[in-house]
Scaffold this motif. Structure first.
Motif, PDB file in Angstrom:
ATOM      1  N   MET A   1     -29.589 -56.590  -4.715  1.00 60.39           N
ATOM      2  CA  MET A   1     -30.561 -57.494  -4.240  1.00 60.39           C
ATOM      3  C   MET A   1     -30.114 -58.030  -3.174  1.00 60.39           C
ATOM      4  SD  MET A   1     -30.931 -60.995  -6.533  1.00 60.39           S
ATOM      5  CE  MET A   1     -32.316 -61.690  -6.447  1.00 60.39           C
ATOM      6  N   VAL A   2     -31.468 -58.082  -2.263  1.00 59.90           N
ATOM      7  CA  VAL A   2     -31.538 -58.404  -0.591  1.00 59.90           C
ATOM      8  C   VAL A   2     -31.530 -59.571  -0.592  1.00 59.90           C
ATOM      9  CG1 VAL A   2     -32.730 -58.014   1.454  1.00 59.90           C
ATOM     10  CG2 VAL A   2     -32.348 -56.171  -0.283  1.00 59.90           C
ATOM     11  N   LYS A   3     -30.522 -60.320   0.295  1.00 55.10           N
ATOM     12  CA  LYS A   3     -30.889 -61.908   0.312  1.00 55.10           C
ATOM     13  C   LYS A   3     -31.714 -61.801   1.812  1.00 55.10           C
ATOM     14  CE  LYS A   3     -26.622 -63.815  -1.203  1.00 55.10           C
ATOM     15  NZ  LYS A   3     -25.342 -64.734  -0.767  1.00 55.10           N
ATOM     16  N   ARG A   4     -32.529 -63.114   1.673  1.00 60.25           N
ATOM     17  CA  ARG A   4     -33.474 -63.559   2.638  1.00 60.25           C
ATOM     18  C   ARG A   4     -32.785 -64.322   3.634  1.00 60.25           C
ATOM     19  NH1 ARG A   4     -39.093 -61.647   2.425  1.00 60.25           N
ATOM     20  NH2 ARG A   4     -39.188 -60.656   0.355  1.00 60.25           N
ATOM     21  N   ASN A   5     -32.832 -64.041   4.801  1.00 61.22           N
ATOM     22  CA  ASN A   5     -32.230 -65.075   5.792  1.00 61.22           C
ATOM     23  C   ASN A   5     -33.192 -65.883   6.143  1.00 61.22           C
ATOM     24  OD1 ASN A   5     -31.298 -66.305   8.097  1.00 61.22           O
ATOM     25  ND2 ASN A   5     -30.610 -64.362   9.122  1.00 61.22           N
ATOM     26  N   PRO A   6     -32.894 -67.375   5.768  1.00 58.52           N
ATOM     27  CA  PRO A   6     -33.804 -68.458   6.021  1.00 58.52           C
ATOM     28  C   PRO A   6     -34.036 -68.807   7.459  1.00 58.52           C
ATOM     29  CG  PRO A   6     -31.800 -69.016   5.001  1.00 58.52           C
ATOM     30  CD  PRO A   6     -31.497 -67.716   5.131  1.00 58.52           C
ATOM     31  N   VAL A   7     -33.142 -68.413   8.319  1.00 57.48           N
ATOM     32  CA  VAL A   7     -33.323 -68.660   9.927  1.00 57.48           C
ATOM     33  C   VAL A   7     -34.159 -67.635  10.268  1.00 57.48           C
ATOM     34  CG1 VAL A   7     -32.353 -68.423  12.074  1.00 57.48           C
ATOM     35  CG2 VAL A   7     -31.055 -69.457  10.350  1.00 57.48           C
ATOM     36  N   MET A   8     -34.328 -66.203   9.926  1.00 65.37           N
ATOM     37  CA  MET A   8     -35.489 -65.392  10.178  1.00 65.37           C
ATOM     38  C   MET A   8     -36.822 -65.729   9.843  1.00 65.37           C
ATOM     39  SD  MET A   8     -34.065 -63.423  12.648  1.00 65.37           S
ATOM     40  CE  MET A   8     -35.294 -62.163  12.355  1.00 65.37           C
ATOM     41  N   ARG A   9     -36.815 -66.120   8.519  1.00 69.53           N
ATOM     42  CA  ARG A   9     -38.036 -66.633   7.696  1.00 69.53           C
ATOM     43  C   ARG A   9     -38.691 -67.664   8.419  1.00 69.53           C
ATOM     44  NH1 ARG A   9     -39.214 -68.794   2.022  1.00 69.53           N
ATOM     45  NH2 ARG A   9     -41.619 -68.692   2.147  1.00 69.53           N
TER      46      ARG A   9
END
Length: 182
Positions: A1-9
């Protein structure tokens, strides 16, 4: 499972917001320029001393959708060969205009042209301005191609009214509605 980077989002979201708001601003600017107001540079000596070579004026494009042009107003219009001209409205439809003794007469009354420091107009015989047309002249009467040369213009030829000098800064001023020149 890939974690989404909240900073990049968040960075991507801000990037798209900037694109969105820039697009809205450009669209609004296009609408304003196309339908409401437009800056234009002036060239030529025909409107001296009111305007000088290199002045920029703002054209009010919507005014004649609401009101009829009046004597004394400075209008921008498409003239012969689809060239754009800037001139002053001297007479409106139904007026009888003539010049003799260097002065202009409308309906047999001498026009008081307070907007000019000096004026001399070449003589021309009386002529009635047709309804729906305007008789326009440059303020520099001895060096102007205008209704004396190409006849009265149709109100449909108008682009708008010159309302504001915006350049150079030292000459910035409202021109606005001059109104009846008699």
């Amino acid at each position: 499972m890939v974690k989404r980077n909240p900073v990049m989002r968040r960075i991507r979201l801000e990037y798209f917001e900037w694109i969105w708001y820039t697009g809205i601003a450009l669209l609004l600017a296009l609408v304003v320029r196309t339908f409401l107001f437009q800056p234009v540079p002036l060239s030529g000596p025909s409107m001296l001393p009111t305007f000088h070579q290199g002045n920029w004026v703002v054209i009010n494009k919507w005014i004649y959708a609401l009101y009829q042009p009046k004597r004394g107003e400075i209008v921008i219009f498409y003239g012969p060969h689809q060239r754009i001209y800037i001139k002053r409205v001297i007479a409106v439809g139904g007026d009888i205009i003539e010049a003799h003794g260097g002065k202009i007469y409308i309906n047999r009354k001498q026009v008081q042209e307070r907007y000019l420091s000096h004026t001399y107009t070449t003589n021309f015989p009386p002529q009635k301005v047709p309804v729906g047309k305007l008789f326009v002249m440059g303020d520099n009467r001895l060096n102007s191609l205008d209704s004396r040369d190409f006849g009265p213009i149709s109100i449909k030829q108008l682009v708008g009214r010159a309302d504001l000098i915006i350049w150079p800064w030292a000459e910035m001023k409202w021109i606005g509605k001059v109104g009846d020149s008699r």
